[in-house]
Design a protein around this motif. Sequence first.
Motif, PDB file in Angstrom:
ATOM      1  N   TRP A  66     -22.989  -3.126 -27.288  1.00  0.00           N
ATOM      2  CA  TRP A  66     -22.636  -4.382 -26.612  1.00  0.00           C
ATOM      3  C   TRP A  66     -21.798  -5.293 -27.512  1.00  0.00           C
ATOM      4  CZ3 TRP A  66     -27.536  -2.384 -27.114  1.00  0.00           C
ATOM      5  CH2 TRP A  66     -28.316  -2.853 -28.171  1.00  0.00           C
ATOM      6  N   HIS A  67     -21.509  -4.802 -28.718  1.00  0.00           N
ATOM      7  CA  HIS A  67     -20.551  -5.464 -29.614  1.00  0.00           C
ATOM      8  C   HIS A  67     -19.388  -4.491 -29.841  1.00  0.00           C
ATOM      9  CE1 HIS A  67     -24.268  -7.653 -31.480  1.00  0.00           C
ATOM     10  NE2 HIS A  67     -23.831  -8.288 -30.411  1.00  0.00           N
ATOM     11  N   PRO A  68     -18.563  -4.232 -28.824  1.00  0.00           N
ATOM     12  CA  PRO A  68     -17.539  -3.175 -28.962  1.00  0.00           C
ATOM     13  C   PRO A  68     -16.579  -3.397 -30.121  1.00  0.00           C
ATOM     14  CG  PRO A  68     -17.096  -4.573 -27.040  1.00  0.00           C
ATOM     15  CD  PRO A  68     -18.476  -4.925 -27.526  1.00  0.00           C
ATOM     16  N   GLN A  69     -16.290  -4.659 -30.436  1.00  0.00           N
ATOM     17  CA  GLN A  69     -15.370  -4.941 -31.534  1.00  0.00           C
ATOM     18  C   GLN A  69     -15.965  -4.568 -32.889  1.00  0.00           C
ATOM     19  OE1 GLN A  69     -16.959  -7.053 -29.655  1.00  0.00           O
ATOM     20  NE2 GLN A  69     -17.569  -8.937 -30.682  1.00  0.00           N
ATOM     21  N   SER A  70     -17.278  -4.411 -32.929  1.00  0.00           N
ATOM     22  CA  SER A  70     -17.927  -4.106 -34.195  1.00  0.00           C
ATOM     23  C   SER A  70     -17.480  -2.766 -34.765  1.00  0.00           C
ATOM     24  CB  SER A  70     -19.448  -4.119 -34.015  1.00  0.00           C
ATOM     25  OG  SER A  70     -20.095  -4.267 -35.250  1.00  0.00           O
ATOM     26  N   THR A  71     -17.094  -1.846 -33.907  1.00  0.00           N
ATOM     27  CA  THR A  71     -16.575  -0.563 -34.388  1.00  0.00           C
ATOM     28  C   THR A  71     -15.406  -0.773 -35.348  1.00  0.00           C
ATOM     29  OG1 THR A  71     -17.254   0.655 -32.411  1.00  0.00           O
ATOM     30  CG2 THR A  71     -15.443   1.589 -33.677  1.00  0.00           C
ATOM     31  N   LEU A  78     -15.708   0.868 -44.039  1.00  0.00           N
ATOM     32  CA  LEU A  78     -15.717   2.236 -44.549  1.00  0.00           C
ATOM     33  C   LEU A  78     -14.392   2.585 -45.227  1.00  0.00           C
ATOM     34  CD1 LEU A  78     -17.573   3.985 -41.603  1.00  0.00           C
ATOM     35  CD2 LEU A  78     -18.390   3.804 -43.959  1.00  0.00           C
ATOM     36  N   ALA A  79     -13.303   2.038 -44.702  1.00  0.00           N
ATOM     37  CA  ALA A  79     -11.996   2.265 -45.325  1.00  0.00           C
ATOM     38  C   ALA A  79     -11.940   1.607 -46.705  1.00  0.00           C
ATOM     39  CB  ALA A  79     -10.889   1.730 -44.428  1.00  0.00           C
ATOM     40  N   VAL A  80     -12.493   0.397 -46.814  1.00  0.00           N
ATOM     41  CA  VAL A  80     -12.539  -0.278 -48.111  1.00  0.00           C
ATOM     42  C   VAL A  80     -13.369   0.535 -49.098  1.00  0.00           C
ATOM     43  CG1 VAL A  80     -13.453  -2.308 -49.321  1.00  0.00           C
ATOM     44  CG2 VAL A  80     -12.113  -2.601 -47.228  1.00  0.00           C
ATOM     45  N   LYS A  81     -14.493   1.053 -48.636  1.00  0.00           N
ATOM     46  CA  LYS A  81     -15.323   1.874 -49.536  1.00  0.00           C
ATOM     47  C   LYS A  81     -14.575   3.126 -49.980  1.00  0.00           C
ATOM     48  CE  LYS A  81     -19.628   4.386 -50.050  1.00  0.00           C
ATOM     49  NZ  LYS A  81     -19.019   5.671 -50.400  1.00  0.00           N
ATOM     50  N   ARG A  82     -13.918   3.778 -49.043  1.00  0.00           N
ATOM     51  CA  ARG A  82     -13.214   5.022 -49.380  1.00  0.00           C
ATOM     52  C   ARG A  82     -12.111   4.774 -50.411  1.00  0.00           C
ATOM     53  NH1 ARG A  82     -10.443   9.175 -44.977  1.00  0.00           N
ATOM     54  NH2 ARG A  82      -9.722  10.723 -46.478  1.00  0.00           N
ATOM     55  N   LEU A 147      -6.274   2.509 -41.523  1.00  0.00           N
ATOM     56  CA  LEU A 147      -6.855   2.039 -40.261  1.00  0.00           C
ATOM     57  C   LEU A 147      -5.890   2.178 -39.079  1.00  0.00           C
ATOM     58  CD1 LEU A 147      -8.657  -1.149 -41.597  1.00  0.00           C
ATOM     59  CD2 LEU A 147      -9.723   1.008 -40.895  1.00  0.00           C
ATOM     60  N   ALA A 148      -4.748   2.778 -39.313  1.00  0.00           N
ATOM     61  CA  ALA A 148      -3.780   2.982 -38.233  1.00  0.00           C
ATOM     62  C   ALA A 148      -4.151   4.210 -37.411  1.00  0.00           C
ATOM     63  CB  ALA A 148      -2.379   3.150 -38.822  1.00  0.00           C
ATOM     64  N   LEU A 149      -3.611   4.271 -36.200  1.00  0.00           N
ATOM     65  CA  LEU A 149      -3.821   5.439 -35.348  1.00  0.00           C
ATOM     66  C   LEU A 149      -3.271   6.684 -36.042  1.00  0.00           C
ATOM     67  CD1 LEU A 149      -4.643   6.594 -32.520  1.00  0.00           C
ATOM     68  CD2 LEU A 149      -2.277   6.112 -31.810  1.00  0.00           C
ATOM     69  N   VAL A 150      -4.076   7.728 -36.084  1.00  0.00           N
ATOM     70  CA  VAL A 150      -3.636   8.983 -36.696  1.00  0.00           C
ATOM     71  C   VAL A 150      -2.397   9.482 -35.960  1.00  0.00           C
ATOM     72  CG1 VAL A 150      -4.249  11.400 -37.070  1.00  0.00           C
ATOM     73  CG2 VAL A 150      -5.936   9.600 -37.513  1.00  0.00           C
ATOM     74  N   PRO A 151      -1.345   9.860 -36.672  1.00  0.00           N
ATOM     75  CA  PRO A 151      -0.101  10.293 -36.018  1.00  0.00           C
ATOM     76  C   PRO A 151      -0.296  11.487 -35.089  1.00  0.00           C
ATOM     77  CG  PRO A 151       0.241   9.893 -38.362  1.00  0.00           C
ATOM     78  CD  PRO A 151      -1.234   9.835 -38.140  1.00  0.00           C
ATOM     79  N   ASP A 152       0.524  11.539 -34.079  1.00  0.00           N
ATOM     80  CA  ASP A 152       0.505  12.636 -33.109  1.00  0.00           C
ATOM     81  C   ASP A 152       0.998  13.915 -33.788  1.00  0.00           C
ATOM     82  OD1 ASP A 152       0.585  14.291 -30.942  1.00  0.00           O
ATOM     83  OD2 ASP A 152       2.014  13.100 -29.788  1.00  0.00           O
ATOM     84  N   THR A 162      -8.712   6.750 -36.243  1.00  0.00           N
ATOM     85  CA  THR A 162      -8.116   6.462 -37.549  1.00  0.00           C
ATOM     86  C   THR A 162      -8.569   7.531 -38.543  1.00  0.00           C
ATOM     87  OG1 THR A 162      -9.946   5.157 -38.456  1.00  0.00           O
ATOM     88  CG2 THR A 162      -8.391   4.011 -36.992  1.00  0.00           C
ATOM     89  N   GLN A 163      -8.119   7.406 -39.776  1.00  0.00           N
ATOM     90  CA  GLN A 163      -8.530   8.372 -40.788  1.00  0.00           C
ATOM     91  C   GLN A 163     -10.000   8.235 -41.178  1.00  0.00           C
ATOM     92  OE1 GLN A 163      -5.701   9.176 -44.089  1.00  0.00           O
ATOM     93  NE2 GLN A 163      -4.346   7.717 -43.060  1.00  0.00           N
ATOM     94  N   VAL A 164     -10.603   7.090 -40.850  1.00  0.00           N
ATOM     95  CA  VAL A 164     -12.022   6.914 -41.182  1.00  0.00           C
ATOM     96  C   VAL A 164     -12.935   7.122 -39.977  1.00  0.00           C
ATOM     97  CG1 VAL A 164     -11.668   5.406 -43.167  1.00  0.00           C
ATOM     98  CG2 VAL A 164     -11.838   4.407 -40.898  1.00  0.00           C
ATOM     99  N   THR A 165     -12.366   7.401 -38.806  1.00  0.00           N
ATOM    100  CA  THR A 165     -13.201   7.653 -37.626  1.00  0.00           C
ATOM    101  C   THR A 165     -14.184   8.801 -37.845  1.00  0.00           C
ATOM    102  OG1 THR A 165     -11.514   6.761 -36.123  1.00  0.00           O
ATOM    103  CG2 THR A 165     -13.181   8.188 -35.166  1.00  0.00           C
ATOM    104  N   PRO A 166     -13.786   9.921 -38.464  1.00  0.00           N
ATOM    105  CA  PRO A 166     -14.768  10.993 -38.708  1.00  0.00           C
ATOM    106  C   PRO A 166     -15.935  10.537 -39.587  1.00  0.00           C
ATOM    107  CG  PRO A 166     -12.531  11.830 -38.956  1.00  0.00           C
ATOM    108  CD  PRO A 166     -12.419  10.338 -38.856  1.00  0.00           C
ATOM    109  N   ILE A 167     -15.661   9.633 -40.526  1.00  0.00           N
ATOM    110  CA  ILE A 167     -16.733   9.112 -41.384  1.00  0.00           C
ATOM    111  C   ILE A 167     -17.672   8.238 -40.559  1.00  0.00           C
ATOM    112  CG2 ILE A 167     -17.239   7.775 -43.467  1.00  0.00           C
ATOM    113  CD1 ILE A 167     -14.385   8.386 -44.403  1.00  0.00           C
ATOM    114  N   LEU A 168     -17.096   7.420 -39.686  1.00  0.00           N
ATOM    115  CA  LEU A 168     -17.905   6.564 -38.823  1.00  0.00           C
ATOM    116  C   LEU A 168     -18.799   7.398 -37.913  1.00  0.00           C
ATOM    117  CD1 LEU A 168     -18.364   3.562 -37.993  1.00  0.00           C
ATOM    118  CD2 LEU A 168     -16.754   3.981 -36.132  1.00  0.00           C
TER     119      LEU A 168
END
Length: 213
Positions: A66-71, A78-82, A147-152, A162-168
């Motif tokens: 119910w906090h969709p922006q939280s993703t 996670l990107a900062v940590k990586r 944090l950008a959309l992974v290229p097609d 993004t590149q950190v979506t798999p980590i999330l």
Amino acid sequence: MPPPSAEYYGVLEPEGPAQLELEMYLDYTCPFCRKIFQVVYYGLLLRLQSEGIHIRLVFKHLIQPWHPQSTLLHEAALAVKRLYGPEKYFQFSAALFLRQTEFFDANLWTKSRDEITAELVALAAEAVPKTAEDPKGVDPVELAALLALVPDTGDGTLNRGTQVTPILKLAVKEARQRGAHVSPTCAVNGIIVDSSSSWTVQQWVDFLGPFSK
């Protein structure tokens, strides 16, 4: 048990061998998570350190749907940590909780994903600046790229993330398997416990006492 260096959560290690481990499952846009994080991060850690008690603090991700922006906030953390490691991750997390209301529904309802991500990158660069004294601070260009959309790649995939979506995804799976639902949820030495976001530092000290003996 997952290794302390796992990418899908952050760990603050004590100066000596840990006598306690406190895991906190948190959502960056949950007001109760903000309360518990600030008491633990700014108060409890210093109190225990002053008493010679070594505690390992583990920040895990519990994104409430119910906090969709939280993703987006959790992906940014996670990107900062990586890119910059756990200490910077906790610094950025502290800033996210401090500026939490900027990312509440009423303040970004009409903003796009790109706009919110740009605000998060700017906040990270402000909270963890790259300076001559600290060259390991956030580079906004580098962080934005992660944090950008992974290229097609031409395979027809549209939900590329993004590149950190798999980590999330790993973070979400771990929280689900652990049975964490309420934010915040805490575990001490691997045991899910009943805790409260309203606890003071002293209440935390009293509660943790038996676990460190």
